[in-house]
Design a protein around this motif. Structure first.
Motif, short mmCIF file in Angstrom:
data_model
loop_
_atom_site.label_atom_id
_atom_site.label_comp_id
_atom_site.label_asym_id
_atom_site.label_seq_id
_atom_site.Cartn_x
_atom_site.Cartn_y
_atom_site.Cartn_z
N GLN A 46 -61.34 -46.59 50.90
CA GLN A 46 -59.98 -46.38 50.71
C GLN A 46 -58.93 -47.03 51.38
OE1 GLN A 46 -59.38 -44.70 47.42
NE2 GLN A 46 -61.30 -45.17 47.07
N GLY A 47 -59.32 -47.49 52.26
CA GLY A 47 -58.24 -48.45 53.25
C GLY A 47 -57.84 -47.73 54.66
N VAL A 48 -58.62 -46.56 54.82
CA VAL A 48 -58.33 -46.00 56.19
C VAL A 48 -59.04 -46.74 56.99
CG1 VAL A 48 -58.82 -43.77 57.62
CG2 VAL A 48 -58.01 -43.78 55.04
N PRO A 49 -58.52 -47.37 58.27
CA PRO A 49 -59.17 -48.15 59.19
C PRO A 49 -60.30 -47.18 60.00
CG PRO A 49 -56.67 -48.32 59.38
CD PRO A 49 -57.20 -47.15 58.37
N ALA A 50 -61.15 -47.75 60.53
CA ALA A 50 -62.25 -46.92 61.47
C ALA A 50 -61.50 -46.25 62.73
CB ALA A 50 -63.08 -47.95 61.87
N ASP A 51 -61.86 -45.17 63.00
CA ASP A 51 -61.55 -44.38 64.08
C ASP A 51 -60.10 -44.12 63.93
OD1 ASP A 51 -64.02 -44.42 65.41
OD2 ASP A 51 -63.58 -46.41 66.36
N SER A 52 -59.67 -43.82 62.61
CA SER A 52 -58.32 -43.28 62.54
C SER A 52 -58.53 -42.27 61.42
CB SER A 52 -57.08 -44.32 62.33
OG SER A 52 -57.53 -44.90 60.74
N LYS A 53 -57.50 -41.22 61.73
CA LYS A 53 -57.23 -40.16 60.72
C LYS A 53 -56.43 -40.51 59.52
CE LYS A 53 -57.90 -36.62 64.30
NZ LYS A 53 -57.56 -35.31 64.92
N PRO A 54 -56.87 -40.17 58.49
CA PRO A 54 -55.66 -40.04 57.48
C PRO A 54 -54.78 -38.95 57.39
CG PRO A 54 -57.95 -39.02 56.50
CD PRO A 54 -58.07 -39.51 57.99
N GLY A 55 -53.41 -39.39 56.91
CA GLY A 55 -52.44 -38.37 56.82
C GLY A 55 -52.82 -37.27 55.89
N ALA A 56 -52.13 -35.92 56.06
CA ALA A 56 -52.61 -34.76 55.30
C ALA A 56 -52.24 -35.06 53.72
CB ALA A 56 -51.66 -33.66 55.72
N ASN A 57 -51.23 -35.82 53.54
CA ASN A 57 -51.21 -36.19 51.81
C ASN A 57 -51.72 -37.46 51.71
OD1 ASN A 57 -49.83 -33.82 51.51
ND2 ASN A 57 -48.07 -34.54 52.47
N SER A 58 -52.75 -38.20 52.23
CA SER A 58 -53.06 -39.47 52.10
C SER A 58 -53.90 -39.51 50.55
CB SER A 58 -54.14 -39.99 53.19
OG SER A 58 -54.71 -40.87 52.81
N PRO A 59 -53.45 -40.60 49.95
CA PRO A 59 -54.17 -40.80 48.74
C PRO A 59 -55.88 -40.92 49.15
CG PRO A 59 -52.57 -42.20 48.75
CD PRO A 59 -52.57 -41.75 50.05
#
Length: 181
Positions: free
Chosen positions: A90-103
């Motif tokens: 879904q496009g979230v880079p490795a070792d990073s957290k998606p935002g709370a409202n992330s699609p």
């Protein structure tokens, strides 16, 4: 294990509604039975009642991946890996957290591994008994454990490196929280 938190609020409403719905279904089914004497048509018509929750479910956990009491660490890691792979797709880079409202978080919500219901103090009225039994069982296998703030914990994280740690953790967890402890 991941440092991500559960993306949804899973309060007690879902489990209560599930129990109520299951109880209602059981009462309705038992009242329609013929006592096991065979089928008999007495000319009574029946119709299907449409669901009042079309497109929704009373259980907020429905469809979610759930870790089982008898899952070993390798099984658990596979579940977390599937969730993080979904996030990456879904496009979230490795070792990073998606935002709370992330699609991406919404798209991967059903792949987020939920803990076993038996390990949720809010859903398991015997959770405290299970914690004490878990500590006793782990200590019985030479893995120093304690009750800490209502949960069980290891005296030393080094215990996780013992050759049979995962096997004993699973064995004790099933015995302590699985209703047979």
């Amino acid at each position: 294990m991941s440092s991500f938190t559960d993306p949804g609020n899973r309060g007690i409403t879902g489990p209560v509604l599930t129990v109520v719905a299951a109880g209602t279904a059981l009462v309705l089914l038992s009242s329609c039975g013929d006592g096991g004497k065979g089928t008999r048509d007495e000319g009574v018509a029946s119709i299907a009642t449409p669901s009042t929750t079309v497109g929704r479910t009373a259980d907020p956990d429905a469809g979610h991946v759930r870790i089982r009491l008898d899952d070993n660490q390798q099984d658990i890691n596979r579940l977390w890996d599937a969730w993080t792979a979904c996030l990456h797709q879904q496009g979230v880079p490795a070792d990073s957290k998606p935002g709370a409202n992330s699609p991406a978080l919404k798209a991967c919500e059903l792949k987020y591994p939920l803990q076993p219901v038996e390990l949720d103090p809010a859903r398991n009225p015997r959770y405290g008994d299970g914690v004490r039994a878990m500590v006793k069982c782990m200590n019985g296998h030479g893995i120093k454990s304690v009750v800490s703030e209502g949960n069980w914990g290891l005296v030393s994280g080094d215990s996780m490196n013992l050759p049979d740690f995962d096997r004993y953790r699973v064995e004790c967890q099933v015995k302590s929280f699985g209703g047979n402890g």
